[in-house]
Design a protein around this motif. Structure first.
Motif, PDB file in Angstrom:
ATOM      1  N   ASP A   1      24.812   1.059  62.135  1.00 22.90           N
ATOM      2  CA  ASP A   1      26.187   1.503  62.311  1.00 22.90           C
ATOM      3  C   ASP A   1      26.411   2.759  61.461  1.00 22.90           C
ATOM      4  N   TYR A   2      27.001   3.781  62.057  1.00 17.39           N
ATOM      5  CA  TYR A   2      27.088   5.077  61.379  1.00 17.39           C
ATOM      6  C   TYR A   2      27.931   5.021  60.102  1.00 17.39           C
ATOM      7  N   GLU A   3      28.958   4.171  60.058  1.00 16.64           N
ATOM      8  CA  GLU A   3      29.797   4.079  58.857  1.00 16.64           C
ATOM      9  C   GLU A   3      29.007   3.527  57.671  1.00 16.64           C
ATOM     10  N   GLU A   4      28.106   2.567  57.952  1.00 12.51           N
ATOM     11  CA  GLU A   4      27.260   2.034  56.886  1.00 12.51           C
ATOM     12  C   GLU A   4      26.344   3.119  56.334  1.00 12.51           C
ATOM     13  N   VAL A   5      25.814   3.950  57.217  1.00  6.94           N
ATOM     14  CA  VAL A   5      24.920   5.025  56.789  1.00  6.94           C
ATOM     15  C   VAL A   5      25.676   6.053  55.956  1.00  6.94           C
ATOM     16  N   VAL A   6      26.896   6.411  56.389  1.00  8.29           N
ATOM     17  CA  VAL A   6      27.721   7.350  55.622  1.00  8.29           C
ATOM     18  C   VAL A   6      27.953   6.837  54.213  1.00  8.29           C
ATOM     19  N   ASN A   7      28.342   5.574  54.093  1.00  4.93           N
ATOM     20  CA  ASN A   7      28.619   4.993  52.776  1.00  4.93           C
ATOM     21  C   ASN A   7      27.372   4.967  51.904  1.00  4.93           C
ATOM     22  N   GLU A   8      26.216   4.697  52.516  1.00  5.35           N
ATOM     23  CA  GLU A   8      24.976   4.626  51.751  1.00  5.35           C
ATOM     24  C   GLU A   8      24.627   5.982  51.151  1.00  5.35           C
ATOM     25  N   PHE A   9      24.790   7.049  51.930  1.00  2.00           N
ATOM     26  CA  PHE A   9      24.501   8.384  51.409  1.00  2.00           C
ATOM     27  C   PHE A   9      25.497   8.773  50.312  1.00  2.00           C
ATOM     28  N   LYS A  10      26.763   8.395  50.493  1.00  5.39           N
ATOM     29  CA  LYS A  10      27.756   8.692  49.454  1.00  5.39           C
ATOM     30  C   LYS A  10      27.405   7.987  48.147  1.00  5.39           C
ATOM     31  N   GLU A  11      26.967   6.716  48.256  1.00  8.58           N
ATOM     32  CA  GLU A  11      26.591   5.968  47.053  1.00  8.58           C
ATOM     33  C   GLU A  11      25.410   6.620  46.332  1.00  8.58           C
ATOM     34  N   LYS A  12      24.564   7.304  47.099  1.00  8.50           N
ATOM     35  CA  LYS A  12      23.412   7.979  46.499  1.00  8.50           C
ATOM     36  C   LYS A  12      23.787   9.332  45.888  1.00  8.50           C
ATOM     37  N   GLY A  13      25.048   9.753  46.075  1.00 11.89           N
ATOM     38  CA  GLY A  13      25.512  10.977  45.429  1.00 11.89           C
ATOM     39  C   GLY A  13      25.672  12.172  46.333  1.00 11.89           C
ATOM     40  N   PHE A  14      25.413  12.043  47.631  1.00 14.77           N
ATOM     41  CA  PHE A  14      25.589  13.164  48.550  1.00 14.77           C
ATOM     42  C   PHE A  14      27.087  13.398  48.784  1.00 14.77           C
ATOM     43  N   LYS A  15      27.476  14.680  48.784  1.00 14.98           N
ATOM     44  CA  LYS A  15      28.898  15.021  48.852  1.00 14.98           C
ATOM     45  C   LYS A  15      29.299  15.683  50.170  1.00 14.98           C
ATOM     46  N   ASN A  16      28.357  16.291  50.855  1.00 17.02           N
ATOM     47  CA  ASN A  16      28.689  17.076  52.051  1.00 17.02           C
ATOM     48  C   ASN A  16      28.253  16.300  53.300  1.00 17.02           C
ATOM     49  N   MET A  17      29.122  15.385  53.756  1.00 16.51           N
ATOM     50  CA  MET A  17      28.794  14.520  54.893  1.00 16.51           C
ATOM     51  C   MET A  17      29.510  15.011  56.149  1.00 16.51           C
ATOM     52  N   ARG A  18      28.785  14.957  57.278  1.00 19.51           N
ATOM     53  CA  ARG A  18      29.394  15.319  58.561  1.00 19.51           C
ATOM     54  C   ARG A  18      28.874  14.375  59.645  1.00 19.51           C
ATOM     55  N   THR A  19      29.793  13.890  60.498  1.00 14.07           N
ATOM     56  CA  THR A  19      29.394  13.014  61.604  1.00 14.07           C
ATOM     57  C   THR A  19      29.591  13.739  62.930  1.00 14.07           C
ATOM     58  N   GLU A  20      28.664  13.498  63.842  1.00 14.93           N
ATOM     59  CA  GLU A  20      28.761  14.038  65.194  1.00 14.93           C
ATOM     60  C   GLU A  20      28.619  12.891  66.186  1.00 14.93           C
ATOM     61  N   LYS A  21      29.485  12.826  67.162  1.00 11.69           N
ATOM     62  CA  LYS A  21      29.419  11.738  68.135  1.00 11.69           C
ATOM     63  C   LYS A  21      28.894  12.231  69.466  1.00 11.69           C
ATOM     64  N   ARG A  22      28.063  11.392  70.083  1.00 12.77           N
ATOM     65  CA  ARG A  22      27.540  11.657  71.420  1.00 12.77           C
ATOM     66  C   ARG A  22      28.257  10.710  72.379  1.00 12.77           C
ATOM     67  N   GLU A  23      29.149  11.247  73.170  1.00 10.43           N
ATOM     68  CA  GLU A  23      29.952  10.417  74.079  1.00 10.43           C
ATOM     69  C   GLU A  23      29.146  10.130  75.349  1.00 10.43           C
ATOM     70  N   ASP A  24      28.108   9.310  75.183  1.00 16.88           N
ATOM     71  CA  ASP A  24      27.173   9.078  76.290  1.00 16.88           C
ATOM     72  C   ASP A  24      27.060   7.616  76.706  1.00 16.88           C
ATOM     73  N   LEU A  25      27.866   6.739  76.105  1.00 16.34           N
ATOM     74  CA  LEU A  25      27.771   5.325  76.456  1.00 16.34           C
ATOM     75  C   LEU A  25      28.475   5.042  77.782  1.00 16.34           C
ATOM     76  N   VAL A  26      27.876   4.150  78.549  1.00 12.49           N
ATOM     77  CA  VAL A  26      28.460   3.734  79.825  1.00 12.49           C
ATOM     78  C   VAL A  26      28.819   2.262  79.788  1.00 12.49           C
ATOM     79  N   THR A  27      27.869   1.422  79.380  1.00 13.96           N
ATOM     80  CA  THR A  27      28.109  -0.022  79.359  1.00 13.96           C
ATOM     81  C   THR A  27      28.220  -0.589  77.950  1.00 13.96           C
TER      82      THR A  27
END
Length: 291
Positions: free
Chosen positions: A41-67
């Motif tokens: 899950d992308y939110e878990e990954v974001v939090n993990e990087f923040k806990e490691k000290g990374f400050k410049n986070m960016r998320t990109e979504k791929r609107e490709d899901l159908v089912t």
């Protein structure tokens, strides 16, 4: 002499201070490698990087899901650190490098359509309830005519039930296979109207998993069309609790030793039911031709 001793003590203090630091001030260390992050899950990954000290986070979504069946909403596709998607775990980077997390999600239009479909479904249920009450009143007023019509309808049903339903001879089925929202109310309506009837169409195995604790029985997800299509339409068909050999009745000029995800099929099956909770349109396989 005292001056020499003072200089010696100062050198020792400087050395100790230098050793006490970890040498990574202003840096952050990567958590698990890029290959491990995929599918989380992308939110878990974001939090993990923040806990490691990374400050410049960016998320990109791929609107490709159908089912949302094979890939979940919010599932990570890739993670890059300072432009590198093949980074390893426990690598040190400047804590202000850009970390880009790309994840899968439904198109905004599909999300709106789903909400609209729920409202339409509720309205249709209320309409269906009122129609049943009106029908009950009319039946009591004209019982004899109803019995005559029922006999006529039964005779017609027997004749029509012998015809296999395809997109060429049935407008209802053609409309069902053309829907873009797998929760469209017309799918449920079709399943109820044609319960027990035989349908025939081209499809492919989109997913295949063991049923419960069995080792030879499967739940198979079938989608209409050909594997590799870039556009999707139609319901989420399912063969539930089937044995590949004895239940699918495989036919064709080149039957493989095993079948799996991506196999193109020509399907002949009986309509069982549409489960509104799971969004699965269950079929009972009659014959399955390898394409």
């Amino acid at each position: 002499m005292k001056k020499i001793i003072s200089i010696f003590i100062a050198c020792i203090i400087i050395t100790l201070v230098g050793c006490s630091g970890d040498g990574h001030e202003g840096e952050a260390k990567t958590p698990s490698g890029s290959s491990v992050q995929k599918g989380r899950d992308y939110e878990e990954v974001v939090n993990e990087f923040k806990e490691k000290g990374f400050k410049n986070m960016r998320t990109e979504k791929r609107e490709d899901l159908v089912t949302g069946w094979l890939t979940k909403d919010g599932e990570v596709e890739s993670v890059s650190v300072d432009g590198d998607q093949d980074y390893s775990s426990d690598e040190w980077y400047s804590n202000d490098v850009e970390v880009v997390i790309t994840y899968h999600t439904f198109p905004e239009k599909e999300k709106r359509d789903t909400g609209s479909a729920d409202q339409k479904s509720s309205a249709k249920k209320n309409k269906s309830k009122n129609d049943k009450e009106d029908k009950s009143t009319n039946d009591k007023e004209d019982k004899s005519n109803s019995e005559t019509k029922e006999k006529s309808n039964n005779d017609t049903s027997v004749e029509s039930a012998q015809e296999i339903v395809t997109v060429k001879n049935n407008e209802d089925f053609a409309a069902v296979l053309a829907v873009k929202n797998e929760a469209d109310p017309i799918i449920s309506e079709f399943a109820k109207k044609y319960e027990g009837r035989t349908i025939e169409f081209d499809g492919y195995i989109a997913n295949m998993m063991l049923h419960g604790n069995y080792k030879t029985r499967y739940n198979i997800l079938i989608l209409a069309g050909d594997y590799g299509d870039t556009t999707f339409s139609g319901p989420n068909f399912q063969f539930k609790d089937v044995n590949v050999v004895s239940d699918l009745n495989l036919t064709g000029s080149n039957i493989p030793d095993t079948i799996g995800m991506g196999q193109n099929l020509h399907i002949t099956a009986a309509v069982e039911e549409y489960d509104e909770t799971s969004g699965l349109f269950r079929l009972d396989p009659i014959s399955t031709e390898i394409r």
